[in-house]
Design a protein around this motif. Structure first.
Motif, PDB file in Angstrom:
ATOM      1  N   LEU A   1       0.829  -1.201   0.000  1.00  0.00           N
ATOM      2  CA  LEU A   1       0.000   0.000   0.000  1.00  0.00           C
ATOM      3  C   LEU A   1       0.863   1.251   0.000  1.00  0.00           C
ATOM      4  O   LEU A   1       1.849   1.338   0.745  1.00  0.00           O
ATOM      5  N   LEU A   2       0.484   2.220  -0.831  1.00  0.00           N
ATOM      6  CA  LEU A   2       1.014   3.577  -0.726  1.00  0.00           C
ATOM      7  C   LEU A   2      -0.085   4.426  -0.096  1.00  0.00           C
ATOM      8  O   LEU A   2      -1.190   4.528  -0.634  1.00  0.00           O
ATOM      9  N   VAL A   3       0.206   5.022   1.056  1.00  0.00           N
ATOM     10  CA  VAL A   3      -0.768   5.813   1.798  1.00  0.00           C
ATOM     11  C   VAL A   3      -0.303   7.264   1.790  1.00  0.00           C
ATOM     12  O   VAL A   3       0.731   7.593   2.378  1.00  0.00           O
ATOM     13  N   THR A   4      -1.040   8.133   1.105  1.00  0.00           N
ATOM     14  CA  THR A   4      -0.678   9.548   1.077  1.00  0.00           C
ATOM     15  C   THR A   4      -1.297  10.245   2.287  1.00  0.00           C
ATOM     16  O   THR A   4      -2.379   9.888   2.740  1.00  0.00           O
ATOM     17  N   GLY A   5      -0.575  11.234   2.820  1.00  0.00           N
ATOM     18  CA  GLY A   5      -1.072  11.924   4.009  1.00  0.00           C
ATOM     19  C   GLY A   5      -1.113  11.037   5.231  1.00  0.00           C
ATOM     20  O   GLY A   5      -1.909  11.268   6.148  1.00  0.00           O
ATOM     21  N   GLY A   6      -0.249  10.049   5.287  1.00  0.00           N
ATOM     22  CA  GLY A   6      -0.280   9.076   6.364  1.00  0.00           C
ATOM     23  C   GLY A   6       0.185   9.598   7.707  1.00  0.00           C
ATOM     24  O   GLY A   6      -0.015   8.928   8.725  1.00  0.00           O
TER      25      GLY A   6
ATOM     26  N   PHE B   1      -5.263   9.921   1.371  1.00  0.00           N
ATOM     27  CA  PHE B   1      -5.776  10.775   2.437  1.00  0.00           C
ATOM     28  C   PHE B   1      -5.284  12.215   2.315  1.00  0.00           C
ATOM     29  O   PHE B   1      -5.921  13.120   2.859  1.00  0.00           O
ATOM     30  N   ALA B   2      -4.148  12.430   1.680  1.00  0.00           N
ATOM     31  CA  ALA B   2      -3.492  13.739   1.717  1.00  0.00           C
ATOM     32  C   ALA B   2      -4.425  14.844   1.242  1.00  0.00           C
ATOM     33  O   ALA B   2      -4.956  14.785   0.133  1.00  0.00           O
ATOM     34  N   ALA B   3      -4.635  15.843   2.093  1.00  0.00           N
ATOM     35  CA  ALA B   3      -5.534  16.945   1.744  1.00  0.00           C
ATOM     36  C   ALA B   3      -5.378  18.074   2.737  1.00  0.00           C
ATOM     37  O   ALA B   3      -5.084  17.850   3.912  1.00  0.00           O
ATOM     38  N   GLU B   4      -5.582  19.281   2.266  1.00  0.00           N
ATOM     39  CA  GLU B   4      -5.847  20.398   3.151  1.00  0.00           C
ATOM     40  C   GLU B   4      -7.313  20.275   3.540  1.00  0.00           C
ATOM     41  O   GLU B   4      -8.176  20.104   2.674  1.00  0.00           O
ATOM     42  N   SER B   5      -7.629  20.371   4.841  1.00  0.00           N
ATOM     43  CA  SER B   5      -8.976  19.986   5.251  1.00  0.00           C
ATOM     44  C   SER B   5      -9.695  20.946   6.195  1.00  0.00           C
ATOM     45  O   SER B   5     -10.856  20.688   6.531  1.00  0.00           O
TER      46      SER B   5
END
Length: 355
Positions: free
Chosen positions: A5-10, A83-87
């Motif tokens: 798995l590659l998890v962005t914003g981890g 997941f990576a995001a400005e939120s």
């Protein structure tokens, strides 16, 4: 067969919880984390995973397409969880550019990298690109309206929700245009461990412990549907295993609360903790309960923010019917676990507070 798995914003709140959850459930899977470590990204969230076999952390941005392609190839990634995001809505109002850059351009960069490696590369490998989105793309609900469903018209009302809506559409387009194997999940408000203390629940918890005001927008009547973060991770797991390619799934907690009621609940719960444990007054002498007062005395109403959606609520019937999703935490148990975690992890949250 183990996955890679590659998890962005981890290193962020939900991404970190997902990584801990996934490692407990699938210890043989490889986990590659890509995070830019902006203000809400905290490598300390992953301290228990660092140094483990089949865990790799990479400091970089999702806008770096060559980097993402190299990670997909080097680690033979078959599953990308984005997941990576400005939120934070308030930040999107004062500075929308970063939200367009990360949420729109960054997501497009990831999609281009996935297409280049998984579709245009040799072999046409089996893969999954899972995009994590939000219920805010649907807009605001009337008091008696049913919860948001997957076929709901998008009506984003803030730069944040507009940028997430755009990213949702890009993910859908890459499936229908190029055949990328994608799924999307739209979740309600999460809470739990490692929650960055600018959001409502961790802000209230840490402010009470420090004797600081508890800002409540307007009259506090805005309604949100709250989801314990581990239940969100469980929902994503179900979508990865059984979700239909090209489809979206709403993940909610069936748990609507007025913002003011949430703040009052947190105040009362902390007051009870202080009454039952004398050591808390010693550890947090500025908390109202340590001085014989109520935490509710800190509640402070502030001017409502621009474009403030009044109500969000998720209809999670599809993921329940198709994939068997049921939240395992009640709000009572989830809040108790969250308070326990923040009381036991002051060294984590204290350095994140600016004042």
């Amino acid at each position: 067969m183990p996955r890679s798995l590659l998890v962005t914003g981890g290193a962020g709140f939900i991404g970190a919880n997902f990584l801990h959850y996934w490692r407990r459930r699938y210890p043989e899977d490889a986990l590659v984390v890509l995070d830019a470590l902006t203000y809400a990204g905290n490598r300390a969230n992953l301290a228990a995973l660092e140094g483990q076999a089949r865990f790799h952390f990479v400091h970089g941005t999702i806008c770096d397409q060559p980097l993402v392609e190299s990670l997909l190839r080097e680690h033979r990634v078959d599953t990308l969880v984005h997941f990576a995001a400005e939120s934070h809505v308030d930040r999107s109002i004062s500075g929308p550019d970063a939200f367009i850059e990360t949420n729109v351009i960054g997501t497009h960069s990831l999609l281009k990298a996935a297409r280049a490696v998984w579709l245009d590369g040799p072999g046409g490998a089996e893969h999954r690109f899972h995009h994590v989105s939000t219920d805010e793309v649907y807009g605001s609900l009337a008091p008696d309206a049913p919860g948001f469903h997957e076929a709901q018209q998008y009506q984003p009302n803030s730069p944040y929700s507009a940028s997430k809506a755009a990213s949702d559409h890009l993910v859908r387009a890459y499936h229908h245009t190029y055949g990328l194997q994608v799924t999307t999940s739209n979740c309600s408000n999460n809470y739990g461990p490692w929650h960055f203390p600018e959001k409502l629940i961790p802000l209230c918890l840490t402010n009470v412990l420090r004797g600081r005001p508890l800002p409540v927008y307007g009259d506090g009547s805005n309604i949100r549907d709250w989801l314990y973060v581990e239940d969100h991770c469980r929902g994503i797991e179900l979508v990865l295993h059984g979700g239909a390619v090209g489809e979206s799934y709403n993940i909610g907690g069936n748990n609507e609360w007025h913002n003011l009621a949430i703040v009052e609940l947190l105040c009362d719960q902390l007051d009870r903790r202080f009454a039952a444990d004398a050591t808390l007054a010693e550890r947090f002498p500025d908390a109202p309960a340590a001085q014989g007062a109520s935490a509710r005395s800190l509640i402070h109403f502030v001017a409502d923010r621009a474009g403030h959606d009044w109500r969000y609520a998720i209809d999670a019937s599809r993921i329940t019917a198709e994939l068997g999703y049921v939240p395992q935490e009640t709000f009572e148990t989830g809040i108790a676990r969250t308070i326990d975690w923040f009381l036991g992890n002051e060294p984590w949250w204290r350095p994140l507070l600016s004042t």
